[in-house]
Design an enzyme around this catalytic site. Structure first.
Site, PDB file in Angstrom:
ATOM      1  N   SER A 186     -17.961 -20.083 120.246  1.00  0.00           N
ATOM      2  CA  SER A 186     -18.627 -18.797 120.475  1.00  0.00           C
ATOM      3  C   SER A 186     -17.638 -17.828 121.118  1.00  0.00           C
ATOM      4  CB  SER A 186     -19.885 -19.003 121.333  1.00  0.00           C
ATOM      5  OG  SER A 186     -20.628 -17.807 121.435  1.00  0.00           O
ATOM      6  N   THR A 187     -17.903 -17.359 122.339  1.00  0.00           N
ATOM      7  CA  THR A 187     -17.046 -16.360 122.985  1.00  0.00           C
ATOM      8  C   THR A 187     -15.599 -16.857 123.077  1.00  0.00           C
ATOM      9  OG1 THR A 187     -18.951 -15.733 124.335  1.00  0.00           O
ATOM     10  CG2 THR A 187     -16.813 -14.847 124.982  1.00  0.00           C
ATOM     11  N   HIS A 212     -20.451 -18.181 116.490  1.00  0.00           N
ATOM     12  CA  HIS A 212     -21.531 -17.226 116.730  1.00  0.00           C
ATOM     13  C   HIS A 212     -21.043 -15.809 116.423  1.00  0.00           C
ATOM     14  CE1 HIS A 212     -23.347 -20.198 119.878  1.00  0.00           C
ATOM     15  NE2 HIS A 212     -23.706 -20.506 118.641  1.00  0.00           N
ATOM     16  N   MET A 305     -19.908 -19.411 125.620  1.00  0.00           N
ATOM     17  CA  MET A 305     -20.889 -19.373 126.701  1.00  0.00           C
ATOM     18  C   MET A 305     -22.174 -20.067 126.261  1.00  0.00           C
ATOM     19  SD  MET A 305     -22.280 -16.052 128.762  1.00  0.00           S
ATOM     20  CE  MET A 305     -23.448 -16.211 130.117  1.00  0.00           C
ATOM     21  N   ASP A 308     -25.150 -24.231 123.306  1.00  0.00           N
ATOM     22  CA  ASP A 308     -25.341 -24.555 121.896  1.00  0.00           C
ATOM     23  C   ASP A 308     -24.245 -25.512 121.433  1.00  0.00           C
ATOM     24  OD1 ASP A 308     -26.420 -24.499 119.329  1.00  0.00           O
ATOM     25  OD2 ASP A 308     -25.163 -22.812 118.719  1.00  0.00           O
TER      26      ASP A 308
END
Length: 364
Positions: A186-187, A212, A305, A308
Site C-alpha cells: 500500500s503506502t 492499493h 498502512m 490488509d
C-alpha cells in the site's frame, strides 16, 4: 500528535471544502492553503507542513515540478489530488515516481459533493502520509477512489469471508515446478514495487500483486512498470494466465482471485464488498492463493498502512507456503508487515533490496 497540513490547489472551492472536512478531525490541522506552488513555498518557509496536499495542474508552476523541488530540498510526505481521467492517472504515476506517497481522486463535475462524500479517503490518506518516512524513498535504487468512498465511510470492516471461504488445514496440492509469487502493498508500494520488479529477470516466477490504488490508476501504473522491466507487467484481466515472466496487478475497484485449472494457474477479476476496507484487498488475494496453490506459493507483504494482508499471509503460512515481510528499516510505513509479523504468519523478515533475490530463489 497533530498532523500539520497545507493544501495547494488553484480551486478555491477545493481548498475550502478540504479545509472544512479536515477541521472535523482533532489529529489534523490545516495550517495554510495556497492557490499555486509559488504562494505555497512562501508560506512553507514560515511554517513547514507535515503533509502537503497537492493538486497537479496549476498556474505558474505545475504540481510535478513543485513536488520534485520539495523532494530535492526537504523531503515531505505529499498526497496528490488527481482527476479521474486517463491523463490524470498518467500524471499521477509520474508523481509517485517523483516521491508522492498517496493519491486521492476528484471528478471534473460535482466537486463539492464528491469531496464531502469522500472525506474518509481524504482523512485516511493524510493519516498514512503523516507517518510515512519519505526520506527512505530517496535511497531506493531506480532504473486510493470514487466507486468506494460511500462504502468505506459507512461499511463495517469485513474480512475475506465476504468474498471466498477460508482454506482448511495444510495444502493438499502436490508440489509443482512453477511457483506463484503473491505481493501485497500500500503506502510507499509504488516505489517499492518498482525496485523489486525492475530487478527481476524475464525468467522470474509468475507474480500476482495487489497495490492499493484507485480505479483507472492501476493500468497506468502497470503500463509504466512494463516499460521499465524485463518481466511483462500488466493490469490483470479476467482469466489471465499466471506465467513465468509475467506480473499481474489487480485492477483498482476489483478483487483479484487466483484459481487453478489442472496444472495451470489463472486469475479471476471479481466484484465484491470492501475487505479490510479495500478493493482490491491483499487479504482476498492471499487467501485465494492459499486455496489454489498452498505450498506452491510464496507470499510477501510490503510497506503500507493498516492490516490488509496480515490475515491472508497467516493463511498462506498455515497452508505451507513460504512467507516474507519487508523489514521496518526499508518500509515507508511499517503497518501491514508489522501486523503480519505479530499474527505469526511470517517465515522471514527481509529488507526491500533482498526481495528480488527471494523471488528469484523460489522461482528457480
Amino acid at each position: 500528535m497533530t498532523i500539520k497540513v497545507m493544501i495547494v490547489d488553484d480551486s478555491s472551492v477545493v481548498r475550502q471544502v478540504m479545509q472544512d472536512v479536515l477541521a472535523r478531525h482533532r489529529d489534523i490541522e490545516v495550517i495554510a492553503t495556497a492557490p499555486d506552488p509559488i504562494f505555497a513555498m512562501t508560506k512553507m518557509k514560515a511554517n513547514w507542513p507535515d503533509v502537503l496536499l497537492l493538486d497537479i495542474e496549476m498556474p505558474r508552476m505545475d504540481g510535478i515540478t513543485f513536488l520534485k523541488q520539495i523532494m530535492a530540498e526537504r523531503p515531505t510526505p505529499v498526497v496528490i489530488c488527481s482527476t479521474l481521467t486517463e491523463r490524470g492517472a498518467d500524471i499521477t504515476m509520474e508523481a509517485f515516481a517523483a516521491g508522492a506517497v498517496g493519491v486521492i481522486t476528484k471528478p471534473s463535475l460535482g466537486l463539492k459533493d464528491f469531496l464531502q462524500d469522500s472525506s474518509a479517503d481524504l482523512v485516511s490518506a493524510i493519516r498514512a502520509a503523516g507517518i510515512a518516512k519519505v526520506g527512505r524513498l530517496r535511497t531506493l535504487p531506480r532504473p486510493q477512489p470514487s466507486g468506494q468512498t460511500q462504502e468505506r465511510m459507512h461499511a463495517p470492516k469485513l474480512t475475506a469471508d465476504a468474498v471466498l471461504e477460508a482454506p482448511v488445514g495444510k495444502s493438499t496440492h502436490l508440489p509443482t515446478t512453477e511457483k506463484i509469487i503473491a505481493l501485497g502493498t500500500s503506502t510507499g508500494g509504488t516505489q517499492a514495487l518498482e525496485v523489486v520488479l525492475t530487478a527481476l529477470p524475464r525468467t522470474s516466477a509468475g507474480i500476482v500483486i495487489v497495490q492499493h490504488m484507485p480505479e483507472k490508476f492501476t493500468k497506468s501504473f502497470a503500463d509504466r512498470l512494463n516499460t521499465l522491466c524485463e518481466v511483462e507487467v500488466r493490469e490483470a484481466q479476467h482469466n489471465d494466465r499466471i506465467l513465468p515472466g509475467r506480473a499481474l496487478i489487480a485492477p483498482g475497484g476489483k478483487h483479484m482471485v487466483v484459481k487453478r485449472r489442472g496444472a495451470q494457474y489463472y486469475v479471476e477479476v471479481v466484484d465484491g464488498p470492501l475487505v479490510s476496507r479495500h478493493r482490491p484487498s491483499v487479504d482476498v488475494l492471499f487467501r485465494s492463493v492459499a486455496k489454489a496453490a498452498g505450498r506452491n506459493a510464496v507470499g510477501i507483504i510490503m510497506t503500507g498502512m493498516g492490516d490488509d494482508g496480515a490475515r491472508g499471509l497467516k493463511e498462506l503460512h498455515d497452508t505451507g507456503a513460504t512467507t516474507y515481510a519487508q523489514d521496518e528499516a526499508s518500509c515507508v510505513v511499517f503497518g501491514m508487515p508489522k501486523e503480519a509479523i505479530d499474527l505469526g504468519g511470517v517465515n522471514e523478515v527481509v529488507p526491500l533490496d533482498r526481495i528480488p533475490a527471494v523471488i528469484e530463489r523460489h522461482g528457480r
